[in-house]
Design an enzyme around this catalytic site. Structure first.
Site, PDB file in Angstrom:
ATOM      1  CE  LYS A  22      -3.902  -2.319   2.208  1.00  0.00           C
ATOM      2  NZ  LYS A  22      -3.246  -3.617   2.490  1.00  0.00           N
ATOM      3  NE  ARG A  23       6.325   0.827   1.062  1.00  0.00           N
ATOM      4  CZ  ARG A  23       6.176  -0.043   2.056  1.00  0.00           C
ATOM      5  NH1 ARG A  23       4.982  -0.248   2.573  1.00  0.00           N
ATOM      6  NH2 ARG A  23       7.218  -0.695   2.553  1.00  0.00           N
TER       7      ARG A  23
END
Length: 266
Positions: A98-99
């Protein structure tokens, strides 16, 4: 390297859309597995992979569970990813990280997961815009954008209507699918949203969907499957983590995991 059509063929040949989530919590590893934390987690992970690889087409490693173990956790993450790719290279490997950031930072994240580790895809937050996703677009790799997540808080923003009346998640789908093709990007869509999954499929008929929320979180597998499949009868990964990982807390945990995973065949 993977393409959308290659993934479709893999699903149709194995008759499963299962993605096994390796969200390994050391506190939940069966007591008979002993040794250092690295030994325990690696033995658990490799046993789960050996037991489930016949019943799935993908693995998703949630990096938070490994980051929480400090520097050693990163080593475990690396070795787990390497084990999957060295023993089961035909399986799609997702970094659930979830960058989401701009410029050089995004490029460093892409280098970490694509060059230093053998991941085929990474989950990304779209909040900062299209330019934050572009560094992750590479031939044979997929950026997986969060569109409609499975948590209850998804209604705080993702379901809120924009000026044109469309909910925010639809704007995300439209914006990113117009920019990136079926061999470049996928979308996270939570099974907990029921029939909205069918709406998502209609908006992005040619892109893959990664679907969490089936099982422990309450999403129904068969309903989700029927709502999410593309015209080819594929186009989706349905993720299951806890239901498979912790199907048993005893010495038969791997056998129980295999049984749980086999239920996702169709």
């Amino acid at each position: 390297m993977f393409t959308k059509d290659a993934l479709d063929n893999l699903i149709l040949s194995k008759r499963t859309v299962l993605c096994v989530g390796l969200d390994t919590d050391p506190a939940k590893i069966p007591a008979h597995i002993t040794g250092t934390i690295r030994q325990r987690v690696m033995e658990f992970n490799t046993s789960i992979i050996k037991a489930t690889h016949k019943y799935c087409i993908a693995y998703k490693i949630n990096t938070a569970f490994y980051e929480a173990m400090g520097a050693e956790g990163w080593q475990i993450l690396f070795h787990t990813a390497e084990y999957i790719k060295s023993h089961h290279s035909q399986h799609f490997l997702i970094a659930d990280a979830k960058r989401g950031d701009i410029g050089n930072t995004a490029e460093r994240y892409a280098k970490a997961f694509y060059d230093e580790m053998p991941f085929d895809a990474i989950t990304l937050s779209p909040y900062m815009g299209i330019d934050t996703v572009e560094p992750f677009i590479r031939r044979g790799k997929f950026a997986i954008v969060l569109a409609l997540t499975s948590n209850t808080g998804s209604s705080d923003f993702q379901l809120q209507p924009m000026d044109d009346g469309k909910p925010l998640y639809q704007k995300v789908l439209e914006k990113f699918s117009a920019k990136f093709g079926k061999d470049e990007i996928m979308f996270v869509t939570g099974a907990t949203h029921g029939t909205i999954v069918k709406t998502v499929r209609s908006l992005v008929p040619n892109h893959y969907l990664l679907i969490p929320g089936v099982g422990v979180q309450g999403g129904d597998y068969l309903t989700t499957l029927s709502n999410a499949l593309n015209e080819s009868g594929a186009g989706v990964f349905i993720n299951s983590s806890r239901e498979i990982l912790y199907a048993s807390s005893y010495e038969d945990f791997d056998v129980a995991a295999a049984v749980a995973a086999s239920k996702y065949n169709f």
